[in-house]
Design a protein around this motif. Structure first.
Motif, PDB file in Angstrom:
ATOM      1  N   UNK A 185       0.926  -1.260  -0.065  1.00 31.72           N
ATOM      2  CA  UNK A 185      -0.020  -0.090   0.132  1.00 31.72           C
ATOM      3  C   UNK A 185       0.812   1.466  -0.032  1.00 31.72           C
ATOM      4  N   UNK A 186       0.288   2.166  -0.881  1.00 36.49           N
ATOM      5  CA  UNK A 186       1.468   3.807  -0.787  1.00 36.49           C
ATOM      6  C   UNK A 186       0.720   4.853   0.139  1.00 36.49           C
ATOM      7  N   UNK A 187      -0.207   4.598   0.488  1.00 37.56           N
ATOM      8  CA  UNK A 187      -0.672   5.887   1.470  1.00 37.56           C
ATOM      9  C   UNK A 187      -1.166   6.447   1.190  1.00 37.56           C
ATOM     10  N   UNK A 188      -1.281   6.576  -0.051  1.00 43.08           N
ATOM     11  CA  UNK A 188      -2.218   7.767  -1.055  1.00 43.08           C
ATOM     12  C   UNK A 188      -3.306   7.201  -1.169  1.00 43.08           C
ATOM     13  N   UNK A 189      -4.618   7.949  -1.155  1.00 39.50           N
ATOM     14  CA  UNK A 189      -6.013   8.211  -1.362  1.00 39.50           C
ATOM     15  C   UNK A 189      -6.502   8.422  -2.430  1.00 39.50           C
ATOM     16  N   UNK A 190      -7.082   7.714  -3.263  1.00 41.04           N
ATOM     17  CA  UNK A 190      -7.370   8.189  -4.241  1.00 41.04           C
ATOM     18  C   UNK A 190      -8.446   9.736  -4.036  1.00 41.04           C
ATOM     19  N   UNK A 191      -8.068  10.963  -4.483  1.00 44.88           N
ATOM     20  CA  UNK A 191      -8.699  12.118  -4.902  1.00 44.88           C
ATOM     21  C   UNK A 191      -8.746  12.662  -5.844  1.00 44.88           C
ATOM     22  N   UNK A 192      -9.726  13.918  -6.408  1.00 48.17           N
ATOM     23  CA  UNK A 192      -9.846  14.375  -7.344  1.00 48.17           C
ATOM     24  C   UNK A 192      -8.814  15.695  -7.975  1.00 48.17           C
ATOM     25  N   UNK A 193      -8.702  15.888  -9.157  1.00 46.07           N
ATOM     26  CA  UNK A 193      -7.232  16.609  -9.569  1.00 46.07           C
ATOM     27  C   UNK A 193      -7.718  17.601  -8.656  1.00 46.07           C
ATOM     28  N   UNK A 194      -8.797  18.469  -9.176  1.00 43.28           N
ATOM     29  CA  UNK A 194      -8.984  19.566  -7.481  1.00 43.28           C
ATOM     30  C   UNK A 194      -7.918  20.038  -6.346  1.00 43.28           C
ATOM     31  N   UNK A 195      -8.041  18.787  -5.649  1.00 38.68           N
ATOM     32  CA  UNK A 195      -7.906  18.813  -4.239  1.00 38.68           C
ATOM     33  C   UNK A 195      -6.694  18.873  -4.590  1.00 38.68           C
ATOM     34  N   UNK A 196      -5.624  17.796  -5.435  1.00 38.57           N
ATOM     35  CA  UNK A 196      -4.178  16.995  -5.452  1.00 38.57           C
ATOM     36  C   UNK A 196      -4.451  19.044  -6.253  1.00 38.57           C
ATOM     37  N   UNK A 197      -4.513  19.987  -7.268  1.00 32.66           N
ATOM     38  CA  UNK A 197      -3.884  20.765  -7.642  1.00 32.66           C
ATOM     39  C   UNK A 197      -4.035  21.876  -6.402  1.00 32.66           C
ATOM     40  N   UNK A 198      -4.913  22.050  -5.682  1.00 35.16           N
ATOM     41  CA  UNK A 198      -5.325  22.626  -3.976  1.00 35.16           C
ATOM     42  C   UNK A 198      -3.746  23.060  -3.516  1.00 35.16           C
ATOM     43  N   UNK A 199      -3.539  21.110  -3.292  1.00 32.02           N
ATOM     44  CA  UNK A 199      -2.064  20.784  -2.359  1.00 32.02           C
ATOM     45  C   UNK A 199      -0.909  21.214  -3.043  1.00 32.02           C
ATOM     46  N   UNK A 200      -1.104  21.128  -4.203  1.00 27.74           N
ATOM     47  CA  UNK A 200       0.016  21.695  -5.236  1.00 27.74           C
ATOM     48  C   UNK A 200       0.465  22.776  -4.272  1.00 27.74           C
ATOM     49  N   UNK A 201      -0.823  24.076  -5.035  1.00 31.36           N
ATOM     50  CA  UNK A 201      -0.605  25.197  -4.934  1.00 31.36           C
ATOM     51  C   UNK A 201      -0.184  25.214  -3.193  1.00 31.36           C
ATOM     52  N   UNK A 202      -0.694  25.111  -2.681  1.00 29.86           N
ATOM     53  CA  UNK A 202      -0.481  25.264  -0.951  1.00 29.86           C
ATOM     54  C   UNK A 202       1.216  24.811  -0.385  1.00 29.86           C
ATOM     55  N   UNK A 203       2.076  23.963  -0.995  1.00 27.13           N
ATOM     56  CA  UNK A 203       3.253  23.545  -0.944  1.00 27.13           C
ATOM     57  C   UNK A 203       4.116  24.521  -1.944  1.00 27.13           C
ATOM     58  N   UNK A 204       3.803  25.431  -2.711  1.00 25.44           N
ATOM     59  CA  UNK A 204       4.268  26.438  -3.335  1.00 25.44           C
ATOM     60  C   UNK A 204       4.244  26.476  -4.617  1.00 25.44           C
ATOM     61  N   UNK A 205       3.539  25.742  -5.808  1.00 29.52           N
ATOM     62  CA  UNK A 205       3.552  25.696  -6.855  1.00 29.52           C
ATOM     63  C   UNK A 205       2.307  26.494  -7.141  1.00 29.52           C
TER      64      UNK A 205
END
Length: 70
Positions: free
Chosen positions: A1-21
């Motif tokens: 198991x990788x420890x990653x959930x399945x999530x929508x792309x919009x949430x991933x993009x928000x997370x990337x923006x949250x870490x500086x992208x």
């Protein structure tokens, strides 16, 4: 198991923006993201698309994203 959930792309993009992208440019669903000291990354998902654990792990390898950033 990788420890990653399945999530929508919009949430991933928000997370990337949250870490500086930031979105450098966009053409349709293809967004070129940039962050200082990292190579540009093309995020090519529609906002409502579901991204699975394996793809999230691949994204993390190129962007520095961690499971707790989501």
């Amino acid at each position: 198991m990788t420890g990653w959930p399945s999530v929508r792309a919009k949430r991933v993009l928000r997370a990337l923006e949250g870490i500086g992208w930031v979105v450098k440019r966009q053409s349709g669903s293809h967004r070129t993201l940039s962050r200082p000291d990292w190579p540009d990354y093309v995020f090519a998902f529609h906002d409502r698309e579901e991204i699975g654990p394996v793809m999230l792990a691949r994204i993390a390898k190129h962007t520095g994203l961690r499971p707790d950033d989501l």
